[in-house]
Design a protein around this motif. Structure first.
Motif, PDB file in Angstrom:
ATOM      1  N   HIS A   8       6.351   9.675   0.534  1.00 53.83           N
ATOM      2  CA  HIS A   8       5.507   8.735   0.323  1.00 53.83           C
ATOM      3  C   HIS A   8       5.596   7.607   1.520  1.00 53.83           C
ATOM      4  CE1 HIS A   8       5.003  10.264  -3.783  1.00 53.83           C
ATOM      5  NE2 HIS A   8       6.466  10.321  -3.728  1.00 53.83           N
ATOM      6  N   ASP A  31       0.732  -0.955  -0.048  1.00 59.49           N
ATOM      7  CA  ASP A  31      -0.048  -0.174   0.125  1.00 59.49           C
ATOM      8  C   ASP A  31       0.662   1.151  -0.115  1.00 59.49           C
ATOM      9  OD1 ASP A  31      -2.313   1.472   0.153  1.00 59.49           O
ATOM     10  OD2 ASP A  31      -2.847   1.419   2.050  1.00 59.49           O
ATOM     11  N   GLU A  86       1.912  12.032   2.635  1.00 58.63           N
ATOM     12  CA  GLU A  86       1.754  12.732   3.743  1.00 58.63           C
ATOM     13  C   GLU A  86       3.170  13.442   4.075  1.00 58.63           C
ATOM     14  OE1 GLU A  86       2.959   9.111   6.918  1.00 58.63           O
ATOM     15  OE2 GLU A  86       0.834   9.520   6.626  1.00 58.63           O
ATOM     16  N   GLN A 107       0.572   5.676   0.531  1.00 54.91           N
ATOM     17  CA  GLN A 107      -0.088   6.883   0.761  1.00 54.91           C
ATOM     18  C   GLN A 107       1.108   7.995   0.932  1.00 54.91           C
ATOM     19  OE1 GLN A 107      -2.100   6.522   4.667  1.00 54.91           O
ATOM     20  NE2 GLN A 107      -3.348   4.910   3.966  1.00 54.91           N
TER      21      GLN A 107
END
Length: 499
Positions: free
Chosen positions: A421, A413, A417, A415
């Motif tokens: 990464h 997975d 932020e 994301q």
């Protein structure tokens, strides 16, 4: 006293540098003007006057060719004798046009050139053309033609004299310009030498002597006398430097104790790296060489007894062993350079993951592994080999530490932020207890016996080193209890750095 020193060491230097700068600017302007004048005079002499002198000679030769051709034609009455005459006329006109351009700033010479053209045209009209029309050696035009042509030749000599005078004047002007240029540059060099001497004298009195005292003190500290006090004397700027050096000495004394502890930790780290290099170069590479060698021998000796699938499996084994050897060599090279790695480029992690999936295809088929990964993994900056090594170690660990009789299921997975990464590699294996969170990232630290789970215990340690080398961090997610979830971050590529 402080103000006087400040004026001596700083403002006086500024005034001296300002005076030198002004001298350089004025000298550069004067030198540029002198060079421009010298270039102008030289170009005029070389590009106009000297070619004009050559052209005058060519003009005289063209006129002589005309007169000679007419006399030859009159005597021989052969049409071929007129060819030099016509060529001479064409040359005369061409050279005259060129001379008008070259002597544009010589009015007296231009007047003489125009007179020559008029006389030459008159000579052709009055003598040359009648003799060509009716060639007769006994014609009185033959004698009068020679007299008239002698006058024309005298005019050419006058023009040659005018051009020679202009060339002599140009040479005198060039010599004068060069002398003026040399004088200006001599003044500039002399001024610079005087200014440099003044600066050297001030440096000796105001800077070098205080610096020598400061140097003596600093040298004592550098030789190991860290308790020696560094004095702060001399001009204010050097006094401030002495104070800064003294403060630095105090910080060095404080940091020395800390550095000794860090040195011991570094020694242990280097020892771990040496142990890693030994294991990688001996315990791993030798079995791989045997696997590849015996698989190739098996294929050669029993090639006729093997079907296509067996040959394919052998090829997988040889290819896997070869790839593993290349990976070990990369690890060895990485361990030698430490944290310094120069091969930084844009790396497409989707392509990297496809490469890892291909490398681990045989193991995934044997264990019925399911690998779920997003198709839009980002592009990051880093070393392609190291990032591929990172993904391969994480996926390999997830396959290796699977539950018995349970096909591995690995989920990747991602994301974004706070400029990073955030990636996670989650599996359904045996998991890792939270109390071992720090231990798993230490090189050669194992949680299981070697006969249960083979390996050298360097996988996650290498992952940690790779991630930190790329400016991120890696950790174990203790909230996940369905197996193990390893998380790590990599910096987002800035927009200006993207292709």
């Amino acid at each position: 006293m402080t103000d006087r020193r400040r004026l001596t060491s700083q403002r006086l230097f500024a005034l001296t540098i300002g005076a030198l700068t002004l001298l350089i600017v004025l000298g550069s302007w004067a030198g540029y003007a002198s060079l421009a004048d010298t270039t102008r005079v030289s170009d005029r002499l070389q590009l106009r006057i000297s070619p004009a002198a050559t052209a005058v000679v060519e003009l005289g030769a063209a006129l002589v060719d005309q007169e000679t051709a007419v006399r030859g034609f009159v005597l021989a009455r052969e049409p071929d004798f007129l060819a030099p005459y016509h060529e001479g006329v064409a040359t005369e006109r061409r050279v005259a046009d060129r001379l008008r351009t070259l002597l544009a700033d010589e009015p007296h010479a231009l007047e003489r050139l125009e007179a020559i053209e008029r006389v030459a045209a008159g000579w052709r009209t009055a003598y040359a053309e009648p003799l060509i029309a009716a060639p007769n050696p006994e014609s009185p035009l033959v004698v009068s033609s020679k007299t008239a042509f002698d006058a024309l030749r005298a005019d050419v000599s006058v023009l040659q004299q005018r051009v020679d005078e202009a060339r002599a004047a140009g040479r005198r002007a060039l010599d004068s310009s060069r002398h003026r240029r040399d004088t200006i540059f001599g003044i500039i060099v002399g001024g610079l030498l005087i200014g440099l001497f003044a600066i050297a004298l001030m440096l000796q009195r105001l800077v070098l002597r205080p610096l020598e005292r400061l140097q003596t003190s600093v040298r004592r500290v550098a030789d190991g006398d860290f308790e020696h006090h560094v004095p702060a004397d001399g001009p204010p700027d050097l006094a401030a430097l002495g104070s800064d050096v003294e403060a630095m000495r105090e910080r060095i004394v404080t940091a020395l104790a800390e550095s000794r502890g860090q040195e011991e930790r570094l020694r242990r780290s280097n020892s771990d790296l040496e142990q890693f290099a030994y294991v990688a170069s001996h315990d791993l590479q030798e079995p791989l060489r045997k696997i590849a060698s015996f698989c190739q021998m098996l294929q050669r000796r029993y090639a006729e007894q093997l079907d296509d699938r067996a040959r394919q499996y052998i090829a997988f084994a040889v290819d896997g062993a070869t790839r593993m050897q290349a990976l070990i060599n990369d690890l060895l090279a990485f361990s030698r350079v430490g944290r310094v790695y120069d091969n930084v480029t844009d790396v497409d992690l989707s392509a990297t993951m496809r490469r890892v999936r291909s490398d681990l295809e045989a193991r995934m088929l044997d264990t019925d592994t399911v690998l779920e990964c997003p198709e839009d993994l980002p592009v990051v900056q880093g070393d392609p080999t190291l990032l591929a090594m990172l993904w391969q170690n994480l996926v390999s660990n997830a396959i290796k530490f699977r539950k018995p009789d349970t096909p591995p299921r690995i989920v990747v997975d991602r994301q974004d932020e706070d400029g990073f990464h955030r990636f996670s590699v989650q599996d359904n294996g045996i998991g890792i207890e939270p109390q071992f969170e720090d231990k798993i990232f230490v090189i050669f630290q194992r949680l299981h016996p070697r006969d249960v789970y083979p390996g050298t215990g360097i996988g996650l340690a290498i992952c940690k080193r790779i991630v930190e080398h790329h400016g991120g961090r890696i950790w174990l997610d203790p909230t996940y209890t369905g197996g193990a979830r390893i998380c790590f971050t990599l910096p987002v590529v800035a927009a200006a750095d993207q292709p």
